[in-house]
Design a protein around this motif. Structure first.
Motif, PDB file in Angstrom:
ATOM      1  N   ASP A 284       7.154 -10.343   7.100  1.00 60.80           N
ATOM      2  CA  ASP A 284       6.940 -10.795   5.726  1.00 60.80           C
ATOM      3  C   ASP A 284       5.914  -9.953   4.973  1.00 60.80           C
ATOM      4  OD1 ASP A 284       8.694 -12.719   6.493  1.00 60.80           O
ATOM      5  OD2 ASP A 284       7.280 -14.391   6.433  1.00 60.80           O
ATOM      6  N   CYS A 285       4.893  -9.471   5.677  1.00 58.50           N
ATOM      7  CA  CYS A 285       3.823  -8.741   4.996  1.00 58.50           C
ATOM      8  C   CYS A 285       3.912  -7.235   5.194  1.00 58.50           C
ATOM      9  CB  CYS A 285       2.459  -9.267   5.462  1.00 58.50           C
ATOM     10  SG  CYS A 285       2.152 -10.994   4.975  1.00 58.50           S
ATOM     11  N   GLY A 286       4.815  -6.772   6.049  1.00 63.14           N
ATOM     12  CA  GLY A 286       5.147  -5.365   6.191  1.00 63.14           C
ATOM     13  C   GLY A 286       4.025  -4.405   5.884  1.00 63.14           C
ATOM     14  N   GLY A 287       4.155  -3.670   4.775  1.00 64.06           N
ATOM     15  CA  GLY A 287       3.166  -2.672   4.402  1.00 64.06           C
ATOM     16  C   GLY A 287       2.119  -3.185   3.442  1.00 64.06           C
ATOM     17  N   ALA A 288       1.840  -4.485   3.457  1.00 64.81           N
ATOM     18  CA  ALA A 288       0.842  -5.065   2.554  1.00 64.81           C
ATOM     19  C   ALA A 288      -0.564  -4.708   3.015  1.00 64.81           C
ATOM     20  CB  ALA A 288       1.000  -6.575   2.492  1.00 64.81           C
ATOM     21  N   ALA A 289      -1.486  -4.700   2.073  1.00 67.96           N
ATOM     22  CA  ALA A 289      -2.878  -4.378   2.395  1.00 67.96           C
ATOM     23  C   ALA A 289      -3.498  -5.421   3.302  1.00 67.96           C
ATOM     24  CB  ALA A 289      -3.687  -4.260   1.102  1.00 67.96           C
TER      25      ALA A 289
ATOM     26  N   VAL B 295       0.821  -1.205   0.000  1.00 68.25           N
ATOM     27  CA  VAL B 295       0.000   0.000   0.000  1.00 68.25           C
ATOM     28  C   VAL B 295       0.857   1.258   0.000  1.00 68.25           C
ATOM     29  CG1 VAL B 295      -1.949  -1.107   1.130  1.00 68.25           C
ATOM     30  CG2 VAL B 295      -0.162  -0.071   2.523  1.00 68.25           C
ATOM     31  N   GLY B 296       2.198   1.094  -0.061  1.00 64.01           N
ATOM     32  CA  GLY B 296       3.091   2.248  -0.032  1.00 64.01           C
ATOM     33  C   GLY B 296       3.256   2.761   1.380  1.00 64.01           C
ATOM     34  N   TYR B 297       4.107   3.765   1.522  1.00 63.73           N
ATOM     35  CA  TYR B 297       4.340   4.303   2.868  1.00 63.73           C
ATOM     36  C   TYR B 297       3.209   5.248   3.245  1.00 63.73           C
ATOM     37  CZ  TYR B 297       6.341   6.631   6.891  1.00 63.73           C
ATOM     38  OH  TYR B 297       6.541   7.118   8.153  1.00 63.73           O
ATOM     39  N   ASN B 298       2.500   4.872   4.289  1.00 68.67           N
ATOM     40  CA  ASN B 298       1.396   5.677   4.804  1.00 68.67           C
ATOM     41  C   ASN B 298       1.440   5.558   6.319  1.00 68.67           C
ATOM     42  OD1 ASN B 298      -1.259   6.351   5.849  1.00 68.67           O
ATOM     43  ND2 ASN B 298      -1.989   6.345   3.729  1.00 68.67           N
ATOM     44  N   SER B 299       1.801   6.631   6.982  1.00 70.18           N
ATOM     45  CA  SER B 299       2.005   6.571   8.427  1.00 70.18           C
ATOM     46  C   SER B 299       0.737   6.174   9.175  1.00 70.18           C
ATOM     47  CB  SER B 299       2.524   7.920   8.944  1.00 70.18           C
ATOM     48  OG  SER B 299       1.595   8.961   8.653  1.00 70.18           O
TER      49      SER B 299
END
Length: 287
Positions: A211-216, A149-153
């Motif tokens: 593994d899923c970090g910034g994933a939706a 989802v990109g970097y979104n704080s």
């Protein structure tokens, strides 16, 4: 035993409603042992008895485990457990229906297999000829992550909030949480102690974070527990693990197109034959 690898505000009530809306019999994963048993053997009888016990028990309890005794000294002992998702109940019949569906699918998937496991959206069943009951197992069975989802704080803050709640040691064996549009759920099998459950969930949650970090969305299923998160209204189950939903829709559309074409062809044939029959009758009348 067959290897399992082959095989911030938290609004809990809102999450229960959201996850309950998903089809409880949606397939997540399944696996079978390579070892087989012979048809008509005592082990086959014990497996059938075990699976029947699952279905009967699920009308009263959302979790249970069984050991079906064989003859002393032989190899017909079979061990098994079933478990429904924490928000399903036996009183409503949801748990029983899910277990009945899981047992049916497991019987087809793992016919004559000495061991098998199957996870549906709403429940889990497993049996084997070696005891696994009360044994912690953190083998990764399924790991799926959604698109980044990109970097979104704000998104990262909500995800950390939900995942942090799932990691809380006071959360019990079934844990749910929501922050904004992000939801999460985690659960252990009922044969684990509180300490083992927490250890298993921390492993699953740690993999979810790394593994899923910034994933939706992200799903991590270990052999004895799982942890998941997603945005409400868009979940990894939308496309399923057993094949893309879009592919199924394409097949349905193709089938409908064929049926419509056949109906149109038959209709034209009937009209043509009717026209020919009337022409013949007029011809006979003119003689």
């Amino acid at each position: 035993m067959f290897p399992t690898k082959t095989l911030l505000f938290i609004a809990v009530v809102s999450l229960l409603v959201t996850f309950s809306s998903a089809a409880i019999d949606t397939f997540v994963y399944g696996g079978c042992s390579q070892a087989k048993y012979f048809p008509g053997s005592p082990y086959e009888s014990n497996v059938n008895s075990l699976l029947t016990s699952f279905v009967s028990s699920a009308s009263l309890y959302t979790y249970n485990n069984f050991t079906v005794n064989g003859i002393s000294g032989d190899s017909s002992f079979v061990y098994g457990l079933y478990q429904c998702r924490g928000d399903l109940s036996s009183a409503s019949g949801d748990c029983g229906r899910c277990i009945a569906r899981a047992v049916s699918r497991l019987g087809s998937l793992c016919a004559m297999a000495s061991g098998g496991a199957l996870q549906l959206e709403g429940c889990f069943v497993k049996y084997d000829n070696s005891t696994f009951l009360g044994v912690e197992d953190k083998t990764v069975v399924v790991r799926r992550c959604g698109p980044p989802v990109g970097y979104n704080s704000d998104e990262l803050t909500r995800r950390d909030s939900v995942v942090g709640y799932l990691a809380a040691s006071s959360g019990g064996s079934y844990r749910v949480g929501v922050s904004g549009e992000l939801q999460g759920v985690a659960q252990c099998t009922g044969d684990l102690s509180a300490t083992e459950c927490q250890d298993c969930l921390m492993e699953a949650i740690g993999r979810l974070r790394s593994d899923c970090g910034g994933a939706a969305w992200g799903d991590v299923y270990l052999a004895k527990c799982y942890a998941r998160y997603s945005e409400r209204g868009g979940h990894s189950r939308a496309n399923g693990y057993g094949g893309g939903r879009n592919n199924d829709d394409d097949e349905i559309e193709k089938t409908l197109a064929i049926i419509v074409g056949l109906i149109a062809g038959v209709t034209l044939l009937v009209v043509f034959l009717s026209f020919m029959a009337k022409s013949c009758e007029r011809g006979k009348g003119g003689k």
